[in-house]
Design a protein around this motif. Structure first.
Motif, PDB file in Angstrom:
ATOM      1  N   ASP A  22       0.895  -1.170  -0.303  1.00  0.00           N
ATOM      2  CA  ASP A  22      -0.015  -0.389  -0.286  1.00  0.00           C
ATOM      3  C   ASP A  22       1.344   0.768  -0.066  1.00  0.00           C
ATOM      4  OD1 ASP A  22       1.359  -0.044   2.846  1.00  0.00           O
ATOM      5  OD2 ASP A  22      -1.259   0.063   3.439  1.00  0.00           O
ATOM      6  N   ASN A  23       2.247   1.118   0.150  1.00  0.00           N
ATOM      7  CA  ASN A  23       2.940   2.122   0.687  1.00  0.00           C
ATOM      8  C   ASN A  23       3.243   2.394  -1.316  1.00  0.00           C
ATOM      9  OD1 ASN A  23       4.904  -0.084  -0.379  1.00  0.00           O
ATOM     10  ND2 ASN A  23       6.757   0.604   1.413  1.00  0.00           N
ATOM     11  N   GLY A  24       2.871   1.648  -2.828  1.00  0.00           N
ATOM     12  CA  GLY A  24       3.013   1.517  -3.636  1.00  0.00           C
ATOM     13  C   GLY A  24       4.416   1.167  -3.687  1.00  0.00           C
ATOM     14  N   GLU A  25       5.094   0.092  -3.454  1.00  0.00           N
ATOM     15  CA  GLU A  25       5.809  -0.728  -4.027  1.00  0.00           C
ATOM     16  C   GLU A  25       5.988  -2.080  -4.357  1.00  0.00           C
ATOM     17  OE1 GLU A  25      10.483  -2.254  -1.104  1.00  0.00           O
ATOM     18  OE2 GLU A  25       9.557  -0.337  -1.094  1.00  0.00           O
ATOM     19  N   VAL A  26       5.853  -2.657  -5.219  1.00  0.00           N
ATOM     20  CA  VAL A  26       6.699  -3.924  -5.945  1.00  0.00           C
ATOM     21  C   VAL A  26       7.307  -5.122  -5.525  1.00  0.00           C
ATOM     22  CG1 VAL A  26       5.869  -5.031  -7.744  1.00  0.00           C
ATOM     23  CG2 VAL A  26       4.916  -2.819  -7.459  1.00  0.00           C
ATOM     24  N   TRP A  27       6.944  -6.213  -4.953  1.00  0.00           N
ATOM     25  CA  TRP A  27       7.838  -7.148  -4.742  1.00  0.00           C
ATOM     26  C   TRP A  27       7.077  -8.460  -5.735  1.00  0.00           C
ATOM     27  CZ3 TRP A  27       7.365  -7.275   1.028  1.00  0.00           C
ATOM     28  CH2 TRP A  27       7.964  -6.309   2.050  1.00  0.00           C
ATOM     29  N   GLN A  49       9.500  -6.434   9.715  1.00  0.00           N
ATOM     30  CA  GLN A  49       9.648  -6.867   9.082  1.00  0.00           C
ATOM     31  C   GLN A  49       9.547  -6.710   7.641  1.00  0.00           C
ATOM     32  OE1 GLN A  49       5.472  -7.917  10.246  1.00  0.00           O
ATOM     33  NE2 GLN A  49       5.536 -10.633  10.751  1.00  0.00           N
ATOM     34  N   TYR A  50       8.741  -5.767   7.220  1.00  0.00           N
ATOM     35  CA  TYR A  50       9.352  -4.313   5.937  1.00  0.00           C
ATOM     36  C   TYR A  50      10.903  -4.755   6.052  1.00  0.00           C
ATOM     37  CZ  TYR A  50       8.942  -1.251   3.043  1.00  0.00           C
ATOM     38  OH  TYR A  50       9.780  -0.252   1.643  1.00  0.00           O
ATOM     39  N   GLU A  51      11.641  -4.209   6.143  1.00  0.00           N
ATOM     40  CA  GLU A  51      12.987  -3.944   6.582  1.00  0.00           C
ATOM     41  C   GLU A  51      13.661  -5.692   6.352  1.00  0.00           C
ATOM     42  OE1 GLU A  51      14.539  -1.417   8.999  1.00  0.00           O
ATOM     43  OE2 GLU A  51      13.226   0.289   8.528  1.00  0.00           O
ATOM     44  N   LEU A  52      13.136  -6.362   6.779  1.00  0.00           N
ATOM     45  CA  LEU A  52      14.388  -7.821   6.574  1.00  0.00           C
ATOM     46  C   LEU A  52      13.475  -8.560   4.816  1.00  0.00           C
ATOM     47  CD1 LEU A  52      14.975 -10.359   8.528  1.00  0.00           C
ATOM     48  CD2 LEU A  52      12.602 -11.285   8.702  1.00  0.00           C
ATOM     49  N   ILE A  53      12.584  -8.404   4.998  1.00  0.00           N
ATOM     50  CA  ILE A  53      11.689  -8.910   3.315  1.00  0.00           C
ATOM     51  C   ILE A  53      12.263  -8.567   2.636  1.00  0.00           C
ATOM     52  CG2 ILE A  53      10.191  -8.982   1.618  1.00  0.00           C
ATOM     53  CD1 ILE A  53       8.560  -9.416   4.048  1.00  0.00           C
ATOM     54  N   ARG A  54      12.968  -6.760   2.239  1.00  0.00           N
ATOM     55  CA  ARG A  54      13.559  -6.057   1.745  1.00  0.00           C
ATOM     56  C   ARG A  54      14.672  -6.592   1.603  1.00  0.00           C
ATOM     57  NH1 ARG A  54      14.102  -0.537   0.724  1.00  0.00           N
ATOM     58  NH2 ARG A  54      13.358  -0.348  -1.437  1.00  0.00           N
ATOM     59  N   ARG A  55      16.232  -5.977   2.508  1.00  0.00           N
ATOM     60  CA  ARG A  55      16.816  -6.760   2.514  1.00  0.00           C
ATOM     61  C   ARG A  55      17.583  -8.393   2.628  1.00  0.00           C
ATOM     62  NH1 ARG A  55      17.599  -5.842   7.881  1.00  0.00           N
ATOM     63  NH2 ARG A  55      17.772  -8.008   8.541  1.00  0.00           N
ATOM     64  N   ILE A  58      14.489  -9.529  -0.208  1.00  0.00           N
ATOM     65  CA  ILE A  58      14.443  -8.608  -2.267  1.00  0.00           C
ATOM     66  C   ILE A  58      16.029  -8.164  -2.856  1.00  0.00           C
ATOM     67  CG2 ILE A  58      13.102  -6.985  -3.620  1.00  0.00           C
ATOM     68  CD1 ILE A  58      11.543  -9.200  -2.474  1.00  0.00           C
ATOM     69  N   GLY A  59      16.325  -7.753  -1.806  1.00  0.00           N
ATOM     70  CA  GLY A  59      17.517  -7.343  -1.539  1.00  0.00           C
ATOM     71  C   GLY A  59      18.904  -8.332  -2.488  1.00  0.00           C
ATOM     72  N   LYS A  60      19.025  -9.267  -1.616  1.00  0.00           N
ATOM     73  CA  LYS A  60      20.103 -10.505  -1.483  1.00  0.00           C
ATOM     74  C   LYS A  60      19.691 -10.892  -3.460  1.00  0.00           C
ATOM     75  CE  LYS A  60      21.252 -12.213   2.948  1.00  0.00           C
ATOM     76  NZ  LYS A  60      21.000 -13.114   3.595  1.00  0.00           N
ATOM     77  N   ARG A  61      18.740 -11.049  -3.738  1.00  0.00           N
ATOM     78  CA  ARG A  61      18.165 -11.170  -4.488  1.00  0.00           C
ATOM     79  C   ARG A  61      18.466 -10.569  -5.285  1.00  0.00           C
ATOM     80  NH1 ARG A  61      12.367 -12.595  -5.056  1.00  0.00           N
ATOM     81  NH2 ARG A  61      13.080 -14.368  -3.696  1.00  0.00           N
TER      82      ARG A  61
END
Length: 203
Positions: A22-27, A49-55, A58-61
């Motif tokens: 809902d912040n406009g970001e897409v994963w 949780q949000y920062e954990l998934i991003r880092r 998504i970030g590692k990938r």
């Protein structure tokens, strides 16, 4: 920043989904990852949780994707950035991935430009090479600097003669149609009209 929520989940392919926040970001995530984090439409994520998934997901990938792209072929930073964004990695994570591979010199625009000139320099003019490098995202100043290291080796009139020889073109016997065809071939490689006309037998 407060936590965010999953606005919607879209099926992309078997096992892969696009998660809209809902912040406009897409994963783009795998179904197994969604199950692991209990993500579905309406799920509220804490900031942690949000920062954990991003880092960690998504970030590692993004870093692994950048490495994989460079294993397949050498690319400029701009080309790598475009590929990562096309794969829908958030722009800041794409930049982190680029910074990561740059730190190991896996992506290096100076090396890319030098290799490009060595491989293609014998059949294209200086101007053509600079234009092509810029299209690939190499800075004009860097392109000029790399080409300057080859200036003493480059003799464009001789390069034209070498290209004509490879194509079995004889200026003494060439017809007007052959002259026009050769002119177009050389002009597309960026050589100066005056040099071309002189070489193909037209003044």
């Amino acid at each position: 920043m407060d936590g965010v929520s999953v606005a919607s989940v879209e099926q992309l392919s078997k096992g892969k989904k696009r998660v809209h926040l809902d912040n406009g970001e897409v994963w783009v995530m795998y179904s197994s990852e969604l199950r692991s984090f209990s993500l579905e439409e309406g799920t509220a994520l804490s900031q942690e949780q949000y920062e954990l998934i991003r880092r960690d997901v998504i970030g590692k990938r993004a870093k692994k994707r950048a490495m994989h792209l460079l294993e397949k072929m050498d690319r400029t930073e701009q080309e790598l950035r475009r590929k990562l964004l096309e794969s829908e990695y958030p722009s800041d994570l794409a930049e982190e991935a680029i910074a990561y591979v740059r730190s190991y010199h896996y992506v290096d625009d100076a090396r890319y430009a030098d290799c490009y000139v060595r491989l293609r320099g014998a059949s294209k003019s200086r101007g053509k090479l600079v234009a092509e490098l810029q299209q690939k995202g190499v800075d004009r100043e860097l392109a000029d600097r790399v080409l300057a290291t080859y200036e003493e080796e480059r003799d464009e009139p001789q390069m034209i003669r070498d290209l004509m020889k490879k194509r079995h073109y004889d200026p003494e016997t060439a017809s007007l149609q052959e002259q026009r065809r050769m002119y177009g071939y050389l002009a597309r490689r960026g050589f100066q009209s005056t040099d071309i006309y002189k070489a193909i037998g037209r003044s």
